[in-house]
Enzyme design. Structure first.
Site, PDB file in Angstrom:
ATOM      1  N   GLU A 148      30.389   8.935   6.820  1.00  0.00           N
ATOM      2  CA  GLU A 148      30.833   8.995   8.215  1.00  0.00           C
ATOM      3  C   GLU A 148      29.627   8.847   9.137  1.00  0.00           C
ATOM      4  OE1 GLU A 148      34.500  12.116   7.318  1.00  0.00           O
ATOM      5  OE2 GLU A 148      32.603  12.895   8.103  1.00  0.00           O
ATOM      6  N   GLU A 186      37.460   8.745  12.733  1.00  0.00           N
ATOM      7  CA  GLU A 186      37.459  10.105  12.183  1.00  0.00           C
ATOM      8  C   GLU A 186      37.919  11.116  13.232  1.00  0.00           C
ATOM      9  OE1 GLU A 186      37.352  12.256   9.876  1.00  0.00           O
ATOM     10  OE2 GLU A 186      37.283  10.852   8.215  1.00  0.00           O
ATOM     11  N   HIS A 230      31.415  12.369   1.383  1.00  0.00           N
ATOM     12  CA  HIS A 230      32.012  12.828   0.125  1.00  0.00           C
ATOM     13  C   HIS A 230      31.644  11.837  -0.970  1.00  0.00           C
ATOM     14  CE1 HIS A 230      35.379  14.735   2.794  1.00  0.00           C
ATOM     15  NE2 HIS A 230      34.230  15.380   2.873  1.00  0.00           N
ATOM     16  N   ASP A 270       0.847  -1.191   0.000  1.00  0.00           N
ATOM     17  CA  ASP A 270       0.000   0.000   0.000  1.00  0.00           C
ATOM     18  C   ASP A 270       0.883   1.242   0.000  1.00  0.00           C
ATOM     19  OD1 ASP A 270      -1.704   2.063   0.457  1.00  0.00           O
ATOM     20  OD2 ASP A 270      -2.408   1.379   2.416  1.00  0.00           O
ATOM     21  N   GLU A 286      34.555   6.302   9.885  1.00  0.00           N
ATOM     22  CA  GLU A 286      34.308   6.318   8.445  1.00  0.00           C
ATOM     23  C   GLU A 286      34.646   4.948   7.884  1.00  0.00           C
ATOM     24  OE1 GLU A 286      36.460   8.182   4.554  1.00  0.00           O
ATOM     25  OE2 GLU A 286      35.886   9.660   6.063  1.00  0.00           O
ATOM     26  N   ARG A 317      32.153  17.473  -2.000  1.00  0.00           N
ATOM     27  CA  ARG A 317      32.461  17.320  -0.581  1.00  0.00           C
ATOM     28  C   ARG A 317      31.340  17.753   0.375  1.00  0.00           C
ATOM     29  NH1 ARG A 317      37.587  16.355   0.811  1.00  0.00           N
ATOM     30  NH2 ARG A 317      37.581  17.671   2.661  1.00  0.00           N
ATOM     31  N   GLU A 321      32.103   8.134   0.755  1.00  0.00           N
ATOM     32  CA  GLU A 321      32.863   8.095   2.015  1.00  0.00           C
ATOM     33  C   GLU A 321      31.943   8.494   3.168  1.00  0.00           C
ATOM     34  OE1 GLU A 321      36.307  10.626   1.625  1.00  0.00           O
ATOM     35  OE2 GLU A 321      36.757   9.881  -0.394  1.00  0.00           O
ATOM     36  N   GLU A 367      35.454  14.889  -6.727  1.00  0.00           N
ATOM     37  CA  GLU A 367      34.889  14.628  -5.401  1.00  0.00           C
ATOM     38  C   GLU A 367      34.025  15.804  -4.959  1.00  0.00           C
ATOM     39  OE1 GLU A 367      36.631  13.402  -1.002  1.00  0.00           O
ATOM     40  OE2 GLU A 367      37.651  14.974  -2.132  1.00  0.00           O
ATOM     41  N   ARG A 378      41.319  21.226   0.266  1.00  0.00           N
ATOM     42  CA  ARG A 378      40.104  20.616   0.808  1.00  0.00           C
ATOM     43  C   ARG A 378      39.063  21.637   1.242  1.00  0.00           C
ATOM     44  NH1 ARG A 378      40.968  15.048   2.133  1.00  0.00           N
ATOM     45  NH2 ARG A 378      43.074  14.466   1.516  1.00  0.00           N
TER      46      ARG A 378
END
Length: 443
Positions: free
Chosen positions: A133, A188, A244, A53, A195, A334, A131, A332, A315
């Site tokens: 976490e 981490e 990421h 349903d 992670e 992030r 990736e 990537e 980064r």
């Protein structure tokens, strides 16, 4: 990649003495739903004859069109290794179909399939490596989740003296038994934060893997009397949890993002893909960072990327180009967090990247400086904008972006936005502890 047939699944179920099967799919918010059947119903299930349903599922459908069918993807058949061997429990991930045999447009897996079909028509196959976490927290005497962690481990620490390390090991073992190829698992930055990275796969399988991963992590943590959470920012002053997303497009078996003659080793398609991601990043944020809490992680100063820029070295940019080249060349993104629905998040990122390729969207100049260290004036001079600051603004950006809305389809946009506006209103109108601490005695 395996290609199981109906007969393979029936044979495996018999060999492994499976008694129960969970037919799994996700709702619009990415929460896994199960329809449980016994092994006697497996043949019907494999033929797509099991109904449920739809009106009882968040954002799925209206009452008058509630009957839906589940069509299992045979390749997703796997047994839960933490369940007893006698009376084994297996699962199959399903696509959701309407009674007339058409794919249900509100099914997140169908949304991703639609985007992948567009990529395929352009000659591309998308691969994704996530990736994710998460935090592991203690439970109180009543078994309720707390935000207490006894572990004082830091990034990549070897074995903080706590249950977290054992739990993470058992998670990895369970995932490997379920057919995952693990890349890495480590502690981490924040206490209690972990992670686990699994090997990149084609995009649909990766989205399935993320959904499965979240479900497995919670189940194994539970066995260790811990609570696992994918909430993006559970503790003030500590790093939040991200997810990421490493993305690449392959064409004729070769990585279409790689060009050995470019100084960064990137093809023109890769640059256009980055251009598309950055152009649509504000609207994508509503999907990749879908909760009120997501924007407590996306604040300058805590590793989380909020600036619309790209870099091969840095980064602090939203889009980073990891060092690997050749088949490993990838882009990537992030900002996504693990609260995101993996199917919808992958679909909107792919659609944005393809828009970049189709319309030759050049990305802005690469940013080499640490953006976190720049002043607002310096960022403005470099033309660096940022992501929306809260869920409401992100939803408005989504509603203003036709390409992202098209990727999701009318049904998903309508129900997703409705759910998010309710969430925002509840948050906006509540009186929070911070306000009481701040104002109760002052005024």
């Amino acid at each position: 990649m395996s290609n199981l047939t109906r007969e393979d699944v029936l044979r495996k179920a018999e060999e492994l003495e499976v008694k129960f099967i969970r037919l799994q799919f996700t709702d619009i918010l990415g929460v896994i739903k199960n329809v449980a059947i016994t092994v006697n119903q497996l043949e019907d299930a494999l033929d797509g004859k099991i109904m449920f349903d739809g009106s009882s599922i968040d954002g799925f459908t209206r009452i008058n069109e509630s009957d839906m069918y589940l069509k299992p993807d045979y390749d997703t058949f796997t047994v839960f290794p933490w369940r007893p061997k006698d009376g084994a429990v297996a699962r199959l991930i399903c696509d959701v179909y309407m009674p007339d045999g058409t794919p249900f447009e509100g099914g997140p897996r169908n949304v991703l399939r639609k985007a992948l079909k567009e990529a395929e028509e352009m000659g591309y196959q998308m691969y994704v490596g996530p990736e994710p976490e998460f935090f592991l927290f203690e439970r109180d005497e009543e078994g309720n989740a707390t935000t207490i962690t006894h572990d004082q481990g830091g990034y990549f620490d070897l074995g903080p003296i706590d249950k977290g390390e054992d739990t993470r090991r058992d998670i990895v073992l369970a995932l490997e038994q379920m057919g995952f190829e693990m890349e890495a698992s480590h502690h981490e930055v924040a206490p209690g934060q972990h992670e686990v990275d699994f090997k990149y796969e084609d995009a649909l399988r990766t989205a399935d893997n993320i959904a499965t991963f979240k479900f497995v992590v919670k189940a194994i943590a539970n066995k260790h009397d811990l609570h696992a959470t994918f909430m993006p920012k559970p503790i003030f002053g500590e790093n939040g949890s991200g997810m990421h997303m490493n993305q690449s497009l392959f064409k004729d078996g070769k990585n279409a993002f790689y060009d050995e003659n470019d100084k960064l080793g990137l093809s023109q398609e890769a640059y256009y893909y980055i251009g598309g991601l950055l152009k649509h990043a504000k609207a994508i944020a509503a999907i990749t960072n879908p909760t009120v809490n997501s924007y407590k992680r996306l604040v300058p100063g805590y590793e989380a990327p909020v600036y619309l820029a790209w870099s091969a070295s840095n980064r602090s940019a939203l889009v980073r180009i990891p060092a690997a080249r050749g088949a490993g060349t990838r882009v990537e993104m992030r900002n996504p967090d693990p609260a995101a629905n993996p199917y919808l998040a992958t679909a909107v990122m792919l659609k944005a990247g393809l828009d970049g390729i189709k319309n030759k969207i050049e990305p802005p100049k690469e940013i080499l400086e640490d953006i976190f260290e720049m002043t607002k004036a310096e960022r403005d001079a470099a033309g660096i904008d940022n992501l929306p600051g809260n869920l409401f603004d992100a939803v408005q950006e989504l509603l203003a972006d036709d390409l992202v809305k098209d990727a999701l389809g009318e049904h998903v946009v309508e129900h997703f936005v409705e759910a998010k506006m309710i969430e925002w209103d509840v948050y906006r109108t509540q009186v929070h502890q911070w306000e009481l601490d701040q104002y109760l005695n002052v005024f």
